[in-house]
Design a protein around this motif. Sequence first.
Motif, PDB file in Angstrom:
ATOM      1  N   TRP A   1       4.698  12.681   2.446  1.00 50.52           N
ATOM      2  CA  TRP A   1       5.387  11.753   1.552  1.00 50.52           C
ATOM      3  C   TRP A   1       6.720  11.321   2.162  1.00 50.52           C
TER       4      TRP A   1
ATOM      5  N   THR B   1       0.827  -1.214   0.000  1.00 50.15           N
ATOM      6  CA  THR B   1       0.000   0.000   0.000  1.00 50.15           C
ATOM      7  C   THR B   1       0.853   1.253   0.000  1.00 50.15           C
TER       8      THR B   1
ATOM      9  N   GLY C   1      -2.484   9.688  -3.993  1.00 44.15           N
ATOM     10  CA  GLY C   1      -1.163  10.057  -3.505  1.00 44.15           C
ATOM     11  C   GLY C   1      -1.243  10.799  -2.184  1.00 44.15           C
ATOM     12  N   TYR C   2      -0.083  10.950  -1.543  1.00 47.07           N
ATOM     13  CA  TYR C   2      -0.052  11.656  -0.261  1.00 47.07           C
ATOM     14  C   TYR C   2      -0.259  13.145  -0.475  1.00 47.07           C
TER      15      TYR C   2
ATOM     16  N   GLY D   1      -7.812  10.129  -4.806  1.00 46.71           N
ATOM     17  CA  GLY D   1      -8.050   8.698  -4.815  1.00 46.71           C
ATOM     18  C   GLY D   1      -9.458   8.364  -5.249  1.00 46.71           C
TER      19      GLY D   1
ATOM     20  N   ARG E   1       1.226   4.160  -3.047  1.00 47.85           N
ATOM     21  CA  ARG E   1       0.886   5.573  -2.839  1.00 47.85           C
ATOM     22  C   ARG E   1       2.099   6.482  -3.015  1.00 47.85           C
TER      23      ARG E   1
END
Length: 542
Positions: A140, A113, A133-134, A126, A117
């Motif tokens: 990140w 996971t 994505g973060y 999402g 991401r």
Amino acid sequence: MGGLREVAAPFVVPGPAGVAVRDRFKGLTTDDERVLRLVGDHLGTLASRDLRVRCADGLEHDAGRWAERKRELTGESSSRWAGSLTKATHDQWALARRGQAAHIHSLEAGIDTVTRRLSLPIGQKGTKRAAGGYRNEKEWFAKSRRLRVLGDRMERERADREAGRVRVVRGGKRLLTTRHHLDAAGLTQDEWRRRWEASRRFLQADGESGKRYGNETIRVSPDGEVSIKLPAPLAPLANAAHGRYVLTARVAFAHRGETWRDRVQANRAVAYRIHEDTDRQRWYLTASWTIPPVRAVPLATARANGLVGVDTNADHLAAWRLDKHGNPVGEPRRFDYDLTGTAAHRDAQVRHALIRLLHWAQRHHLAIATEDLDFTAETSREKHGRRKQFRKLISGMPVARLRSRLLSMAAELGIPLIAVDPAYTSRWGAQHWQKPLTGKNRKTTRHDAAAVAIGRRALGHPIRRRTTPPRTHQSDGYGHRTVQAAPETPGREGPRPRIPGPRTRSVDAGRGAKAGNQNAQHRSGRSAEHGFWQKDSLPLSL
């Protein structure tokens, strides 16, 4: 429908494979308690030593090594106690191996996971099925460090599994950690020490068919007399023949007592476990035995009279009765439970909710349909991220406890239990059933609609309701008649409105036997005024 996973078929859950009943020792003397603690502490020390040896052997352990361990323990206890000790050690080591495999699987899911991401652009949105994505560079960077931590843990766990190493704490890791947080746990050091010593005692013995009362190590007679075979170093404490100690207190199992008594009178195997509850300062005896597998009721038979669909939630069970055609009957039911407080309180709440559900189903002779839930892979922080409330919600749901309790209690009452795939039941139930079942005097919740979806899936019907046909295809062009008229409704037997224009080639519009008057029905007391086939009366002039 692309992207939806395949839904597994429902099935009737087989009954439990064993039975366990418990009773309290009432009237134990001080000498009885002292002997029980001495025997338990001595055997607990042997169990810890044997577990250390078994963990050191790892994957190199075989039947010969098992026999060697048993011989070493026999001299300090007895042959039967040594057999119980080595078997308990083997079961505990196997349980640790299964937990290790589950932990590795959880780490793999988390690494996958986070890696996915991290590969997405920062800030990418999402979907319902996958996170995006973060949100920023700071998150990140933190997750990239988290990925490294998970990778290191994965390497250590895989190395331990390949080498056969497991980490086991006799007495429980949670209780061991509590020693460093006594204030938060509300315990004193003496209270924690008594609880720790009680959890590490070993006073359990497997039964053996053909032996007297089904167990030679811990023997319980049909009238409730309990005697224990003392280990060799404690033989001077015996108060009966052959190195046995007979307790003053007697037991009488209130639940399944007749079944247990018939079993021990026939000298069939019964396993016993003696343990102390330090909070209540009480001693208990648990008896357990295996039962032959009972052939499950065929699925068609369980569906014959309809069933009860049950949706499991964090604080209640939502249930709705369905007939064999999949239509909701009556009103939805809700069985609440409170999962705060001690473990005993939580367990009592679950049992109380289940017994009310089972009695309701038993009154109507119905099966119960529930979801085959498993949240072992659904609570990770990598999957749900900042949704801490949702993670706490699904982590707090007593899925395993409900499943085991419901299975054993339903089998006792003879109620079939049908398990269904939980995929999309909440979503599709709310989509297709929540609004139609909501009325002026009834507010249908999302959980009630999910119970209907679960029941329909168990009956083999699709969850969605029948789609209304196009308006031009509806009967008579006026739509379906969804409600029957009551007997006292005026004009309930009247004809449908006549559509202008011929229906047949032989009868004109507005004519015929059913042209719009009840007199045309040729009933007694009615005159058929519009009957064109009647002859006129003869003229008087003829």
